[in-house]
Design an enzyme around this catalytic site. Structure first.
Site: not given
Ligand SMILES: [Zn+2]
Lengths: 345, 115
Positions: A56, A294
């Site tokens: 991430c 995201h």
């Protein structure tokens, strides 16, 4: 990726493909030789081209690598591009055997939430305020995945995933791409009169396994990375006018505010409520991960772009007034690694 | 299947231990992360301490720490709400593509929990 690069070439004076020394790509997709392929498709023949992957926080890792090439003198101009598709294999870290069958990120975030609630009395309503605030902020962001906001009550009533994580407490994996241009102090003048500077960088990996987080109510890698970033930028938390923090889940924003020292320990949720009630956009003006979506490899790049807009005064309806210093917080894999950037107008 | 997974399937909880400096390496690895020497397998005590827990669809799951260093996430059995710091037993481990760990509380509250 290419469509996210186009505005950079359209809007930057004197910039052409020949100026690009470095092309770095950020993604969790298993695409071989991606940076060179993207370069060819964009008509760029860079000196240095490769991918950067770190789950991430791939995006900010990529920016840090570009910064290093430029500050070392190996390059003058670097193009960083991040992208993700929902079918990328980045959601679950299968290596981490310590998570047992509880490998999905909702479980580590649930244990973080349990710990923070036990220690500081954080409530489910506190968590809902994070999501409601960020979804509302995201409405002003034309690149958001969502086209509506959610009230605190709607978050509270959204589908229960674990005892302390509801569907609207989660950031949503989605397709997306973001690109950013970095240049040396000398090179940048031909492109713009008002650049935004990367003043501080901190990065830390404490481990790869979730259960190595000694204190589950705090993200150690974020504490350490922010310390380095503040020190490199010669800034303190009170200098930060606007922050993009990694709200993979609601609890992560509350913990991040405390770990970045933007709130006292245990006071992260009061700060979130205050920001929500006063409609102050100082934290996650673009909507954060919860309010925007995201796309893993693009997220850190998109967060940094928001810092850029804010410091240029071009963030439109989500502009924080006279912002001079911005902080970007991007993390990976149950906060086992974090990147903190400090940007300055 | 790796050796670790095979052992779990036999309900054996093993971990890597350095053949030189005796450090326990978790998650398991063929090499020590302190002196980088090769490791061997050794059984781990099945008595641990509950670090944190939550509930997933009515089922309790949590982190239990073994030998003061190995922390794993597994299912916590029992109808009562557990206490953080409580001694837990690794009642069963297994492997079905994921590592399965099932914990249960050792003795009743206020009972003797040592040995
Ligand atoms: Zn060793």
């Amino acid at each position: 990726m290419i469509s996210s690069m186009r505005p950079i070439f359209d809007k930057t004076r004197n910039l052409s493909q020949e100026d690009i020394d470095v092309v770095l790509t950020s993604t969790n997709a298993n695409e071989k030789y991606l940076a060179s392929i993207v370069s060819e498709l964009a008509g760029i023949s860079p000196r240095i081209a490769h991918s950067v992957e770190s789950l991430c926080n791939s995006g900010t890792n990529c920016i840090v690598s570009a910064f290093a090439y430029i500050s070392s003198g190996l390059a003058d101009v670097a193009l960083v591009t991040g992208a993700e598709r929902t079918d990328s294999p980045g959601l679950v870290l299968s290596w981490d055997k310590s998570r047992g069958k509880y490998k999905h990120p909702i479980f580590w975030s649930s244990l973080f939430a349990s710990s923070h609630m036990r220690k500081f009395g954080t409530t489910l309503e506190d968590l809902a305020y994070v999501s409601a605030k960020n979804h509302r902020n995201g409405l002003e962001n034309p690149y958001s995945f969502f086209d509506r906001s959610y009230s605190v009550g709607e978050v509270m009533r959204s589908k229960t995933l674990t005892d302390n994580v509801r569907l609207l407490d989660c950031s949503m994996p989605c397709n997306g791409a973001a690109s950013i241009l970095l240049a040396s102090e000398d090179a940048i003048r031909q492109f713009t009169d008002s650049p935004v500077w990367i003043a501080g960088i901190g990065q830390k990996s404490i481990s790869a396994g979730f259960t190595k987080n000694a204190d589950l109510s705090s993200m150690e890698s974020t504490v350490l990375a922010s310390r380095d970033a503040y020190s490199m930028a010669r800034k303190s938390p009170k200098d930060i006018d606007v922050a993009e923090v990694h709200d993979a889940f609601s609890i992560c924003e509350i913990m991040a505010l405390e770990d970045l020292q933007l709130a006292e320990r245990g006071k992260g949720s009061s700060l979130v409520r205050e920001l929500h009630d006063t409609n102050c956009k100082k934290v996650n003006p673009r909507g954060g991960l919860i309010g925007t979506g995201h796309p893993l490899g693009a997220t850190g790049v998109a967060q940094t772009i928001e810092g850029f807009y804010q410091l240029q005064g071009t963030a439109g309806g989500r502009q924080v007034e006279s912002a001079k210093t911005a902080l970007i917080h991007n993390m990976s894999a149950a906060a086992t690694s974090s990147t903190v950037l400090i940007l300055q107008a | 299947m790796s050796r670790f997974e095979e052992e779990l399937k036999r309900d054996k909880f093993v971990c890597s231990e350095c053949s030189r400096c005796k450090k326990i390496v978790w998650p398991p690895s063929n090499y020590c992360n302190k002196c980088l020497n090769e490791t061997t397998w050794r059984e781990i005590s099945r008595k641990g301490k509950l670090v944190e827990y939550s509930y997933n669809k009515g089922e309790c799951f949590g982190i239990v720490e073994f030998e003061s260093q190995i922390r794993i996430v597994g299912t916590v059995k029992g109808s009562e709400r557990p206490d953080v710091g409580q001694i837990m037993n690794l009642e069963k481990c297994d492997y079905d593509g994921d590592e399965i760990f099932i914990f249960s509380s050792t003795v009743q509250r206020n009972g003797s929990q040592n040995s």
